[in-house]
Write an enzyme that holds these catalytic residues in place. Sequence first.
Site, PDB file in Angstrom:
ATOM      1  N   HIS A 159       0.928  -1.219   0.056  1.00  0.00           N
ATOM      2  CA  HIS A 159      -0.035  -0.167  -0.118  1.00  0.00           C
ATOM      3  C   HIS A 159       0.939   1.264   0.095  1.00  0.00           C
ATOM      4  O   HIS A 159       0.738   2.192  -1.089  1.00  0.00           O
ATOM      5  CB  HIS A 159      -0.897  -0.055   1.298  1.00  0.00           C
ATOM      6  CG  HIS A 159      -1.764   1.175   1.392  1.00  0.00           C
ATOM      7  ND1 HIS A 159      -3.007   1.234   1.155  1.00  0.00           N
ATOM      8  CD2 HIS A 159      -1.348   2.395   1.948  1.00  0.00           C
ATOM      9  CE1 HIS A 159      -3.665   2.458   1.293  1.00  0.00           C
ATOM     10  NE2 HIS A 159      -2.798   3.208   2.119  1.00  0.00           N
ATOM     11  N   GLU A 160       1.732   1.224   0.805  1.00  0.00           N
ATOM     12  CA  GLU A 160       2.716   2.347   1.123  1.00  0.00           C
ATOM     13  C   GLU A 160       3.484   2.443  -0.425  1.00  0.00           C
ATOM     14  O   GLU A 160       3.759   3.586  -0.782  1.00  0.00           O
ATOM     15  CB  GLU A 160       3.683   2.372   2.164  1.00  0.00           C
ATOM     16  CG  GLU A 160       2.921   2.261   3.370  1.00  0.00           C
ATOM     17  CD  GLU A 160       1.687   3.274   3.936  1.00  0.00           C
ATOM     18  OE1 GLU A 160       1.821   4.495   3.052  1.00  0.00           O
ATOM     19  OE2 GLU A 160       0.817   3.228   4.663  1.00  0.00           O
ATOM     20  N   HIS A 217       1.739   4.433  -3.094  1.00  0.00           N
ATOM     21  CA  HIS A 217       1.703   5.755  -2.746  1.00  0.00           C
ATOM     22  C   HIS A 217       3.039   6.273  -3.325  1.00  0.00           C
ATOM     23  O   HIS A 217       2.961   7.457  -3.886  1.00  0.00           O
ATOM     24  CB  HIS A 217       1.820   6.085  -1.299  1.00  0.00           C
ATOM     25  CG  HIS A 217       0.288   6.142  -0.469  1.00  0.00           C
ATOM     26  ND1 HIS A 217      -0.754   6.361  -1.484  1.00  0.00           N
ATOM     27  CD2 HIS A 217      -0.152   5.686   0.713  1.00  0.00           C
ATOM     28  CE1 HIS A 217      -1.867   6.270  -0.559  1.00  0.00           C
ATOM     29  NE2 HIS A 217      -1.692   5.851   0.697  1.00  0.00           N
ATOM     30  N   HIS A 277      -5.387   7.247  -2.336  1.00  0.00           N
ATOM     31  CA  HIS A 277      -6.575   6.454  -2.123  1.00  0.00           C
ATOM     32  C   HIS A 277      -7.700   6.117  -2.929  1.00  0.00           C
ATOM     33  O   HIS A 277      -8.182   7.123  -3.498  1.00  0.00           O
ATOM     34  CB  HIS A 277      -6.938   6.956  -0.608  1.00  0.00           C
ATOM     35  CG  HIS A 277      -5.959   6.647   0.547  1.00  0.00           C
ATOM     36  ND1 HIS A 277      -5.514   7.871   1.317  1.00  0.00           N
ATOM     37  CD2 HIS A 277      -5.268   5.729   0.853  1.00  0.00           C
ATOM     38  CE1 HIS A 277      -4.803   7.213   2.307  1.00  0.00           C
ATOM     39  NE2 HIS A 277      -4.414   5.992   1.628  1.00  0.00           N
TER      40      HIS A 277
END
Length: 255
Positions: free
Chosen positions: A156-157, A160, A166
Amino acid sequence: MNQEICEGKLIENKKYVLNGEIYEGSFIDHDGIAIVQGDIKLGKTKDVLQFSEFLTAYEELGSQQKNACLIKKNLWDTKEIPYCIAAGHKKTAEINTAITTFNSAKLNVSFREKKSEDKDYVEFVKGDGCSSYIGKVGGKQEITLSDKAKVGNILHEMLHTCSIEHEHCRSDRDAYIKINSDNIKPGYEHNFKISSGETYGKYDFESIMHYRATSFAKTGTKTIEPLPKYDPQPNMGQRNAMTATDMDGVRELYK
Ligand SMILES: [Zn+2]
């Protein structure tokens, strides 16, 4: 506990830049780093506050013109993201698994070990929550991981860091989900603002970039619900794997 929610002091009514757009709202000061949406780093709090003052003064000049450097997308133009892992990081095995998973998915961008000549790179560091910048910042930038981070939280990071935001902040999200504003913990409303970023592919409830139903919710309530027409109601907030649409989004960004 959600690993992607960093706690800290709430700082309200400031201007800040996220992915090339100017926003006005609140953020959290977490160990000297300004964070929005639970896990997105804006920069050092003192720099963000200083820049907020600059933006306010700039707008007061009455200029409609935006500085070109504020609207560029922060992609890794070499399609390689050099990285290193802080010595002794407890999550080294999980980070290596996340990187192998990411690279074997063939996303048109990859993480590779930092060489001495690399100026722009990511360092995986330890912290008491998980967070990342959106896209390339320039120089060293950190992905912070708590001791509880799982491979899915790390992916997830990393997304980013590739400049993916998101899923629940997509501009078309209101056609898919309802945000229950009354259930949001006071001061955390900024986490549900719609992003100006482009959308790729269909809305994906099961995206690794989607928040769960209870994110930033008052106890016993839900902040995010799929619209009733989605029956059965899809799950949101999984951190097991990138979905096909997550991967296509990255491929599209770096094609
Ligand atoms: Zn996030």
